[in-house]
Write a protein that holds these residues in place. Structure first.
Motif, mmCIF file in Angstrom:
data_model
loop_
_atom_site.group_PDB
_atom_site.id
_atom_site.type_symbol
_atom_site.label_atom_id
_atom_site.label_comp_id
_atom_site.label_asym_id
_atom_site.label_seq_id
_atom_site.Cartn_x
_atom_site.Cartn_y
_atom_site.Cartn_z
ATOM 1 N N VAL A 140 2.688 44.904 -19.088
ATOM 2 C CA VAL A 140 1.434 45.025 -19.759
ATOM 3 C C VAL A 140 0.949 46.641 -19.410
ATOM 4 N N ALA A 141 0.429 47.123 -20.724
ATOM 5 C CA ALA A 141 0.132 48.606 -20.542
ATOM 6 C C ALA A 141 -1.095 48.986 -21.489
ATOM 7 N N THR A 142 -1.962 49.818 -21.353
ATOM 8 C CA THR A 142 -3.120 50.172 -22.382
ATOM 9 C C THR A 142 -2.535 51.486 -22.714
ATOM 10 N N ASN A 143 -3.418 52.310 -23.586
ATOM 11 C CA ASN A 143 -2.783 53.426 -24.279
ATOM 12 C C ASN A 143 -2.974 54.748 -23.918
ATOM 13 N N ASP A 144 -3.382 54.746 -22.351
ATOM 14 C CA ASP A 144 -3.671 55.928 -21.782
ATOM 15 C C ASP A 144 -2.676 56.317 -20.945
ATOM 16 N N ASN A 169 -2.295 46.548 -24.531
ATOM 17 C CA ASN A 169 -3.841 45.729 -24.341
ATOM 18 C C ASN A 169 -4.926 46.734 -24.487
ATOM 19 N N ARG A 170 -6.104 45.974 -24.890
ATOM 20 C CA ARG A 170 -7.102 46.948 -24.964
ATOM 21 C C ARG A 170 -7.029 48.095 -26.024
ATOM 22 N N ILE A 171 -6.621 47.840 -27.224
ATOM 23 C CA ILE A 171 -6.271 48.856 -28.073
ATOM 24 C C ILE A 171 -7.520 49.004 -28.920
ATOM 25 N N GLN A 172 -8.048 50.482 -29.069
ATOM 26 C CA GLN A 172 -9.292 50.904 -29.875
ATOM 27 C C GLN A 172 -8.991 51.732 -31.057
ATOM 28 N N PRO A 173 -8.659 51.398 -32.352
ATOM 29 C CA PRO A 173 -8.323 51.891 -33.295
ATOM 30 C C PRO A 173 -8.760 53.369 -33.396
ATOM 31 N N GLU A 200 -9.205 45.549 -27.693
ATOM 32 C CA GLU A 200 -10.446 45.712 -26.858
ATOM 33 C C GLU A 200 -11.329 44.463 -27.388
ATOM 34 N N ASP A 201 -11.713 43.351 -26.664
ATOM 35 C CA ASP A 201 -12.365 42.440 -26.827
ATOM 36 C C ASP A 201 -13.283 41.716 -25.995
ATOM 37 N N PRO A 202 -14.597 42.116 -26.067
ATOM 38 C CA PRO A 202 -15.586 41.563 -25.007
ATOM 39 C C PRO A 202 -15.418 40.026 -24.701
ATOM 40 N N LYS A 203 -15.027 39.381 -25.478
ATOM 41 C CA LYS A 203 -15.201 37.798 -25.193
ATOM 42 C C LYS A 203 -14.054 37.448 -24.067
ATOM 43 N N VAL A 204 -13.037 38.414 -23.860
ATOM 44 C CA VAL A 204 -12.159 38.336 -22.663
ATOM 45 C C VAL A 204 -13.102 38.050 -21.419
ATOM 46 N N MET A 205 -13.966 38.977 -21.194
ATOM 47 C CA MET A 205 -14.780 38.869 -20.026
ATOM 48 C C MET A 205 -15.918 37.805 -20.072
ATOM 49 N N LEU A 206 -16.439 37.365 -21.152
ATOM 50 C CA LEU A 206 -17.393 36.529 -21.548
ATOM 51 C C LEU A 206 -16.649 35.172 -21.027
ATOM 52 N N CYS A 207 -15.440 34.765 -21.625
ATOM 53 C CA CYS A 207 -14.855 33.626 -21.361
ATOM 54 C C CYS A 207 -14.548 33.498 -19.641
ATOM 55 N N ALA A 208 -14.165 34.440 -18.987
ATOM 56 C CA ALA A 208 -13.941 34.361 -17.753
ATOM 57 C C ALA A 208 -14.970 34.080 -17.044
ATOM 58 N N ASN A 209 -16.122 34.707 -17.280
ATOM 59 C CA ASN A 209 -17.553 34.616 -16.662
ATOM 60 C C ASN A 209 -17.942 32.981 -16.884
ATOM 61 N N MET A 210 -17.543 32.318 -17.910
ATOM 62 C CA MET A 210 -17.960 31.222 -18.163
ATOM 63 C C MET A 210 -17.119 30.156 -17.819
ATOM 64 N N GLY A 211 -15.945 30.589 -17.099
ATOM 65 C CA GLY A 211 -14.886 29.571 -16.760
ATOM 66 C C GLY A 211 -14.196 28.889 -17.890
ATOM 67 N N GLN A 212 -14.016 29.413 -18.748
ATOM 68 C CA GLN A 212 -13.247 28.814 -19.933
ATOM 69 C C GLN A 212 -12.025 29.781 -20.331
ATOM 70 N N PRO A 213 -10.889 29.185 -20.501
ATOM 71 C CA PRO A 213 -9.850 29.738 -20.905
ATOM 72 C C PRO A 213 -10.076 30.578 -22.188
ATOM 73 N N SER A 220 -11.104 34.873 -31.307
ATOM 74 C CA SER A 220 -11.664 36.396 -31.431
ATOM 75 C C SER A 220 -10.236 37.018 -31.417
ATOM 76 N N GLY A 221 -10.045 38.440 -31.501
ATOM 77 C CA GLY A 221 -8.803 39.171 -31.735
ATOM 78 C C GLY A 221 -7.912 38.784 -30.608
ATOM 79 N N ALA A 222 -8.195 38.973 -29.318
ATOM 80 C CA ALA A 222 -7.522 38.881 -28.160
ATOM 81 C C ALA A 222 -7.025 37.395 -27.945
ATOM 82 N N ALA A 223 -7.635 36.603 -28.293
ATOM 83 C CA ALA A 223 -7.394 34.915 -28.174
ATOM 84 C C ALA A 223 -6.286 34.967 -29.345
ATOM 85 N N GLN A 224 -6.316 35.181 -30.593
ATOM 86 C CA GLN A 224 -5.355 35.128 -31.598
ATOM 87 C C GLN A 224 -4.096 35.880 -31.152
ATOM 88 N N ALA A 225 -4.302 37.222 -30.518
ATOM 89 C CA ALA A 225 -3.180 37.836 -29.885
ATOM 90 C C ALA A 225 -2.189 37.083 -29.021
#
Length: 244
Positions: A140-144, A169-173, A200-213, A220-225
């Motif tokens: 896994v890599a980001t684009n930096d 991961n965390r790609i921003q067009p 890049e998808d804010p729901k990744v952090m939101l779901c983790a904080n909610m304790g939900q896969p 969301s985009g990350a979930a579908q990916a």
């Protein structure tokens, strides 16, 4: 006989753990029996990503060192059928060897279709343990530039693994356009074929904080990916997501 897939990265902060959890849950939702193993010793977070925080009483070293059977140590997810977790210890036992990890994975292959390992960042002892019994490795890599350089260094340590793929991961067009780089450039830098692209998808952090896969009742985009990557790992043809 199950397939062991190690998910790794050259550096921390690439979203490796979130991808491990998202792909594992996606495979389970496809009807596969899946065991996730957190091998990020001392910095475990896969339990949070999967919504299994503090449920695990035993860790993977308890099984590898013969203190506990796999069936007792693996925690079954309460809502995602066929998904289980072996968490990591807080410290690396001195008597834990690669042979003992391989024996653990051999036993797991008999009970699960897929075993996904969340590897620690870097190329130290924990990394060696995480990849020692893997059939496939996902980098896994980001684009930096630093992430891609570290991904390239990681590839150099995987010469014995036949199947190694890249996930961006965390790609921003907008950032890609500003930097005048493409995913093809990243693939060329890392020297790997592409398995998937996550925005890049804010729901990744939101779901983790909610304790939900991430992939449960979330489109969301990350979930579908993650769903797409899971299907590709299972041998199905799915086009790579276009991020705009």
């Amino acid at each position: 006989m199950g397939t062991v897939i190690a998910v790794t990265s050259g550096k921390g902060g690439t979203g490796k753990t979130s991808i491990t959890g998202g792909v594992a849950a996606s495979l389970a939702l496809l009807g596969k029996s899946v065991l996730t193993i957190d091998m990020d010793i001392g910095l475990r977070n896969l339990d949070i990503t999967l919504g299994l925080n503090d449920r695990a009483l035993m860790d993977f070293t308890d099984v590898a060192l013969g203190r506990c059977p796999l069936s007792r140590a693996a925690v079954t997810h309460p809502t995602v059928k066929n998904l289980s977790l072996l968490t990591a210890p807080m410290h690396l036992p001195a008597n834990l060897t690669e042979d003992k990890v391989r024996a653990l994975l051999k036993a797991a292959r008999d009970h699960y279709d897929y075993i996904l390992i969340d590897s620690p960042a870097g190329l130290g002892a924990g990394f060696r343990l995480a990849i020692c019994g893997a059939d496939r490795v996902v980098v896994v890599a980001t684009n930096d530039a630093s992430s891609l350089r570290d991904a390239q260094r990681t590839v150099g340590e995987l010469s014995e693994i036949r199947q190694v793929h890249l996930v961006m991961n965390r790609i921003q067009p907008k950032l890609l356009r500003k930097l005048r780089t493409t995913i093809d450039d990243a693939m060329n830098t890392a020297g790997l074929p592409l398995l998937g692209v996550l925005p890049e998808d804010p729901k990744v952090m939101l779901c983790a904080n909610m304790g939900q896969p991430l992939v449960v009742q979330n489109h969301s985009g990350a979930a579908q990916a993650c769903r797409n990557i899971a299907q590709r790992l299972d041998g199905r043809y799915v086009p790579v997501m276009r991020i705009r």
